[in-house]
Design an enzyme around this catalytic site. Structure first.
Site, PDB file in Angstrom:
ATOM      1  N   CYS A 169      -6.104   0.217   6.861  1.00  0.00           N
ATOM      2  CA  CYS A 169      -5.879   0.752   5.512  1.00  0.00           C
ATOM      3  C   CYS A 169      -7.009   1.724   5.120  1.00  0.00           C
ATOM      4  CB  CYS A 169      -5.801  -0.394   4.508  1.00  0.00           C
ATOM      5  SG  CYS A 169      -5.454   0.169   2.830  1.00  0.00           S
ATOM      6  N   CYS A 219       0.837  -1.197   0.000  1.00  0.00           N
ATOM      7  CA  CYS A 219       0.000   0.000   0.000  1.00  0.00           C
ATOM      8  C   CYS A 219       0.876   1.253   0.000  1.00  0.00           C
ATOM      9  CB  CYS A 219      -0.910  -0.004   1.229  1.00  0.00           C
ATOM     10  SG  CYS A 219      -2.067   1.404   1.258  1.00  0.00           S
ATOM     11  N   ASP A 245       0.402   3.735   1.723  1.00  0.00           N
ATOM     12  CA  ASP A 245       0.370   4.307   3.076  1.00  0.00           C
ATOM     13  C   ASP A 245       1.789   4.573   3.591  1.00  0.00           C
ATOM     14  OD1 ASP A 245       0.175   4.424   6.040  1.00  0.00           O
ATOM     15  OD2 ASP A 245      -1.928   3.974   5.664  1.00  0.00           O
TER      16      ASP A 245
END
Ligand code: ZN
Length: 222
Positions: A101, A42, A44
């Site tokens: 997430c 991800c 992130d």
């Protein structure tokens, strides 16, 4: 501007520390890369591949997008996958999702977020596929966590459906494909136990090669 410059200053500190530990570090890396791993994670900011696996530059080839998705029409992902598998010849491909997430969370809602809604729809497809299980989890946090796990598992399935992975299995019996989830609260990674290799049997509709192998790790979908 101080914030901006802090990155450049940080870089100088990092170079100095690396050279103190290993004077040949950059010289060696400048000669080429031969990573054994492809990481699909991800975007992130809290889930950086190298840091959380205690690895170094040169160890992991990385592709990141919102919610670690494997979208079959995504030329960016396909190019990274093809290069990693066929040129770098990585031995392992890892899809690493994470609890908390934002992409997965947004996909659970009916809200509009703009352009990203078109991307979130691929995550919503995972929910639809596993709706029975997910809807049966009454605790929202637990449902969110399970959705993040199932999203990783579906992306692993999507990887092994590609001709890139299946042809590599036929040619060199590699790579292995794995699904992981990272817990931001503890820093620990959990292997979700969805590992596929050249002996795995895929549902007939997704097979692009004939395999005469033992029926292990059978890919089952609901
Ligand atoms: Zn995320």
């Amino acid at each position: 501007m101080d914030l901006y410059n802090s990155l450049l200053e940080g870089n100088k500190v990092w170079v100095r520390e690396k050279l103190e530990q290993d004077p040949q570090f950059f010289e060696r890396l400048s000669k080429g890369q031969s990573p054994q791993f492809l990481w699909i994670g991800c975007s992130d900011s809290r889930v950086p591949a190298n840091e959380i696996t205690n690895t170094q530059p040169g160890d992991i080839f990385v592709h990141r997008n919102i919610a670690n998705m494997v979208v079959h029409s995504d030329m960016n992902m396909l190019s990274v996958l093809d290069y990693a598998v066929n040129i770098l010849k990585v031995r392992h491909v890892i899809v690493c999702g994470h609890y908390g997430c934002g992409g997965v969370k947004a996909a659970m809602t009916n809200d509009q977020y703009g352009l990203v809604d078109n991307w979130l729809r691929f995550i919503k497809d995972v929910y639809r596929t596993h709706r029975q299980e997910l809807d049966s989890i009454r605790d929202e946090e637990q449902r969110f966590n399970r959705f993040a796990e199932l999203n990783v598992i579906e992306q692993v399935f999507d990887l092994v459906k590609t001709t890139i992975i299946q042809n590599a299995w036929k040619d060199r019996r590699a790579p292995m494909v794995h699904g992981w989830i990272y817990d931001i609260r503890t820093g620990l990674i959990k292997d979700l136990g969805v590992t596929f290799d050249s002996t795995s049997i895929l549902p007939p509709i997704y097979r692009v090669i004939e395999t005469e192998t033992v029926e292990t790790n059978e890919l089952t979908e609901k």
